[in-house]
Design a protein around this motif. Structure first.
Motif, short mmCIF file in Angstrom:
data_model
loop_
_atom_site.label_atom_id
_atom_site.label_comp_id
_atom_site.label_asym_id
_atom_site.label_seq_id
_atom_site.Cartn_x
_atom_site.Cartn_y
_atom_site.Cartn_z
N GLN A 1 0.84 -1.19 0.00
CA GLN A 1 0.00 0.00 0.00
C GLN A 1 0.88 1.25 0.00
O GLN A 1 1.89 1.30 0.70
CB GLN A 1 -0.88 0.03 1.26
N ARG A 2 0.50 2.22 -0.80
CA ARG A 2 1.21 3.50 -0.80
C ARG A 2 0.75 4.32 0.39
O ARG A 2 -0.43 4.42 0.67
CB ARG A 2 0.89 4.29 -2.06
N GLU A 3 1.72 4.86 1.08
CA GLU A 3 1.39 5.73 2.20
C GLU A 3 0.97 7.08 1.65
O GLU A 3 1.68 7.71 0.88
CB GLU A 3 2.61 5.90 3.11
N ARG A 4 -0.22 7.51 2.00
CA ARG A 4 -0.74 8.80 1.54
C ARG A 4 -0.31 9.90 2.50
O ARG A 4 -0.40 9.74 3.71
CB ARG A 4 -2.27 8.76 1.46
N HIS A 5 0.16 10.99 1.94
CA HIS A 5 0.56 12.12 2.74
C HIS A 5 -0.44 13.24 2.54
O HIS A 5 -0.92 13.48 1.43
CB HIS A 5 1.96 12.61 2.34
N GLN A 6 -0.75 13.93 3.61
CA GLN A 6 -1.66 15.06 3.51
C GLN A 6 -0.95 16.20 2.79
O GLN A 6 0.21 16.53 3.09
CB GLN A 6 -2.11 15.51 4.89
N VAL A 7 -1.65 16.81 1.85
CA VAL A 7 -1.09 17.93 1.12
C VAL A 7 -1.16 19.16 2.01
O VAL A 7 -2.19 19.45 2.61
CB VAL A 7 -1.89 18.19 -0.18
N GLU A 8 -0.05 19.86 2.11
CA GLU A 8 -0.01 21.09 2.89
C GLU A 8 0.14 22.26 1.94
O GLU A 8 1.10 22.35 1.19
CB GLU A 8 1.16 21.06 3.87
N SER A 9 -0.82 23.16 1.98
CA SER A 9 -0.79 24.33 1.12
C SER A 9 0.14 25.39 1.69
O SER A 9 0.30 25.49 2.90
CB SER A 9 -2.19 24.94 0.99
#
Length: 170
Positions: free
Chosen positions: A21-29
Protein backbone atom coordinates in the motif's frame (compact mmCIF):
# COMPACT_ATOMS: atom_id res chain seq x y z
CA UNK A 1 -0.51 -7.04 -19.46
CA UNK A 2 0.25 -5.99 -23.03
CA UNK A 3 3.28 -8.29 -23.38
CA UNK A 4 1.13 -11.36 -22.58
CA UNK A 5 -1.69 -10.17 -24.84
CA UNK A 6 0.78 -9.55 -27.69
CA UNK A 7 2.42 -12.93 -26.96
CA UNK A 8 5.88 -11.56 -26.25
CA UNK A 9 5.84 -13.55 -22.99
CA UNK A 10 3.76 -16.59 -22.04
CA UNK A 11 2.50 -15.35 -18.67
CA UNK A 12 2.60 -12.34 -16.42
CA UNK A 13 5.64 -12.66 -14.10
CA UNK A 14 3.94 -10.33 -11.60
CA UNK A 15 0.90 -12.56 -11.21
CA UNK A 16 0.30 -13.51 -7.59
CA UNK A 17 2.28 -10.60 -6.14
CA UNK A 18 0.54 -7.85 -4.30
CA UNK A 19 2.04 -4.37 -4.28
CA UNK A 20 2.48 -2.72 -0.89
CA UNK A 21 0.00 0.00 0.00
CA UNK A 22 1.21 3.50 -0.80
CA UNK A 23 1.39 5.73 2.20
CA UNK A 24 -0.74 8.80 1.54
CA UNK A 25 0.56 12.12 2.74
CA UNK A 26 -1.66 15.06 3.51
CA UNK A 27 -1.09 17.93 1.12
CA UNK A 28 -0.01 21.09 2.89
CA UNK A 29 -0.79 24.33 1.12
CA UNK A 30 1.54 27.27 1.22
CA UNK A 31 0.38 30.36 3.02
CA UNK A 32 -0.13 33.41 0.81
CA UNK A 33 3.07 35.11 1.96
CA UNK A 34 5.04 31.90 1.33
CA UNK A 35 3.62 31.60 -2.18
CA UNK A 36 4.44 35.24 -2.93
CA UNK A 37 7.98 34.73 -1.66
CA UNK A 38 8.38 31.61 -3.78
CA UNK A 39 7.11 33.38 -6.90
CA UNK A 40 9.39 36.33 -6.20
CA UNK A 41 12.39 33.99 -5.82
CA UNK A 42 11.77 32.22 -9.13
CA UNK A 43 13.53 33.24 -12.33
CA UNK A 44 11.25 35.55 -14.34
CA UNK A 45 10.61 33.01 -17.05
CA UNK A 46 8.90 30.63 -14.58
CA UNK A 47 6.83 33.10 -12.53
CA UNK A 48 3.70 32.90 -14.71
CA UNK A 49 3.83 29.12 -14.40
CA UNK A 50 3.86 29.37 -10.61
CA UNK A 51 1.00 31.91 -10.59
CA UNK A 52 -1.07 29.76 -12.95
CA UNK A 53 -0.33 26.59 -10.99
CA UNK A 54 -1.17 28.19 -7.66
CA UNK A 55 -4.51 29.52 -8.87
CA UNK A 56 -5.78 26.97 -11.38
CA UNK A 57 -4.78 23.74 -9.66
CA UNK A 58 -3.43 22.19 -12.84
CA UNK A 59 -1.36 19.03 -12.94
CA UNK A 60 2.27 19.63 -13.88
CA UNK A 61 1.87 18.37 -17.44
CA UNK A 62 -1.33 20.38 -17.91
CA UNK A 63 0.32 23.62 -16.74
CA UNK A 64 3.32 23.04 -19.00
CA UNK A 65 1.08 22.15 -21.94
CA UNK A 66 -1.13 25.24 -21.90
CA UNK A 67 -1.38 26.52 -25.48
CA UNK A 68 -2.05 30.11 -26.49
CA UNK A 69 -5.38 29.09 -28.01
CA UNK A 70 -6.57 27.74 -24.65
CA UNK A 71 -6.28 31.11 -22.88
CA UNK A 72 -9.17 33.53 -23.33
CA UNK A 73 -7.70 36.85 -22.22
CA UNK A 74 -10.97 38.75 -22.77
CA UNK A 75 -13.32 36.43 -20.87
CA UNK A 76 -10.66 35.35 -18.33
CA UNK A 77 -10.73 31.59 -18.64
CA UNK A 78 -8.47 28.71 -19.52
CA UNK A 79 -9.75 25.75 -21.52
CA UNK A 80 -7.58 22.79 -20.46
CA UNK A 81 -7.18 20.55 -23.48
CA UNK A 82 -3.55 19.44 -23.56
CA UNK A 83 -0.72 18.28 -21.38
CA UNK A 84 3.00 18.21 -22.04
CA UNK A 85 4.21 14.62 -22.20
CA UNK A 86 7.78 13.43 -21.81
CA UNK A 87 8.87 9.97 -22.80
CA UNK A 88 12.41 8.62 -22.60
CA UNK A 89 14.18 8.92 -25.93
CA UNK A 90 11.42 11.02 -27.50
CA UNK A 91 10.87 14.72 -28.00
CA UNK A 92 8.42 16.58 -25.78
CA UNK A 93 4.92 16.48 -27.20
CA UNK A 94 1.40 17.68 -26.45
CA UNK A 95 -1.28 15.07 -25.76
CA UNK A 96 -4.82 15.08 -24.41
CA UNK A 97 -5.13 15.16 -20.61
CA UNK A 98 -5.16 11.87 -18.68
CA UNK A 99 -8.95 11.57 -18.49
CA UNK A 100 -11.95 13.12 -20.23
CA UNK A 101 -12.87 14.70 -16.86
CA UNK A 102 -9.56 16.59 -17.06
CA UNK A 103 -10.77 18.48 -20.13
CA UNK A 104 -12.34 21.48 -18.44
CA UNK A 105 -12.70 25.25 -18.37
CA UNK A 106 -11.19 27.17 -15.47
CA UNK A 107 -11.97 30.82 -14.68
CA UNK A 108 -8.86 32.96 -14.21
CA UNK A 109 -8.72 36.08 -12.02
CA UNK A 110 -7.14 39.34 -13.22
CA UNK A 111 -3.79 38.69 -11.54
CA UNK A 112 -3.33 35.39 -13.41
CA UNK A 113 -4.33 36.94 -16.76
CA UNK A 114 -1.85 39.78 -16.05
CA UNK A 115 0.95 37.33 -15.19
CA UNK A 116 0.32 35.36 -18.40
CA UNK A 117 0.20 38.55 -20.50
CA UNK A 118 3.45 39.82 -18.93
CA UNK A 119 5.09 36.45 -19.58
CA UNK A 120 4.06 36.45 -23.23
CA UNK A 121 5.25 40.04 -23.62
CA UNK A 122 8.70 39.14 -22.27
CA UNK A 123 8.94 35.66 -23.85
CA UNK A 124 6.77 35.47 -26.98
CA UNK A 125 5.70 31.90 -27.70
CA UNK A 126 4.68 30.16 -30.90
CA UNK A 127 2.31 27.55 -29.43
CA UNK A 128 2.67 26.85 -25.71
CA UNK A 129 3.64 29.33 -23.01
CA UNK A 130 7.17 27.88 -23.31
CA UNK A 131 7.77 27.90 -19.57
CA UNK A 132 9.37 24.49 -19.51
CA UNK A 133 12.37 24.48 -21.82
CA UNK A 134 13.71 20.94 -21.68
CA UNK A 135 13.88 20.70 -17.90
CA UNK A 136 10.48 19.51 -16.64
CA UNK A 137 10.20 15.70 -16.75
CA UNK A 138 7.08 14.05 -15.43
CA UNK A 139 8.06 11.86 -12.52
CA UNK A 140 8.55 12.84 -8.92
CA UNK A 141 12.28 12.03 -8.62
CA UNK A 142 13.18 13.41 -12.04
CA UNK A 143 11.08 16.50 -11.35
CA UNK A 144 12.91 17.11 -8.08
CA UNK A 145 16.27 16.81 -9.86
CA UNK A 146 15.06 19.15 -12.63
CA UNK A 147 13.86 21.74 -10.13
CA UNK A 148 17.18 21.47 -8.29
CA UNK A 149 18.96 22.08 -11.60
CA UNK A 150 16.79 25.06 -12.54
CA UNK A 151 16.80 26.77 -9.17
CA UNK A 152 20.16 25.59 -7.84
CA UNK A 153 18.46 24.02 -4.83
CA UNK A 154 19.54 21.29 -2.54
CA UNK A 155 17.55 19.18 -0.11
CA UNK A 156 14.32 20.16 -1.89
CA UNK A 157 14.40 23.68 -0.37
CA UNK A 158 14.41 27.03 -2.13
CA UNK A 159 16.25 29.88 -0.48
CA UNK A 160 13.78 32.76 -0.24
CA UNK A 161 14.34 36.29 1.00
CA UNK A 162 11.27 36.64 3.20
CA UNK A 163 12.22 40.13 4.38
CA UNK A 164 10.53 41.54 1.27
CA UNK A 165 7.28 39.62 1.70
CA UNK A 166 4.49 40.13 4.21
CA UNK A 167 3.91 37.42 6.73
CA UNK A 168 5.57 35.76 9.64
CA UNK A 169 9.07 34.41 9.08
CA UNK A 170 9.44 30.78 10.02
Amino acid sequence: LAAVRDRFIARNPCEGFKLPQRERHQVESLETWELLALIDAMPGRYRALAVLGADAGLRQGEALGVTLGEIDFLRHFLAVGHQLVTMPGRALCLAPPKTTASVRTIPLPDFVISALAEHLSAWPAAETLDTYGHRWPDSEDRTRRAIDEVFGCSDRAISVDISRTPGPPR
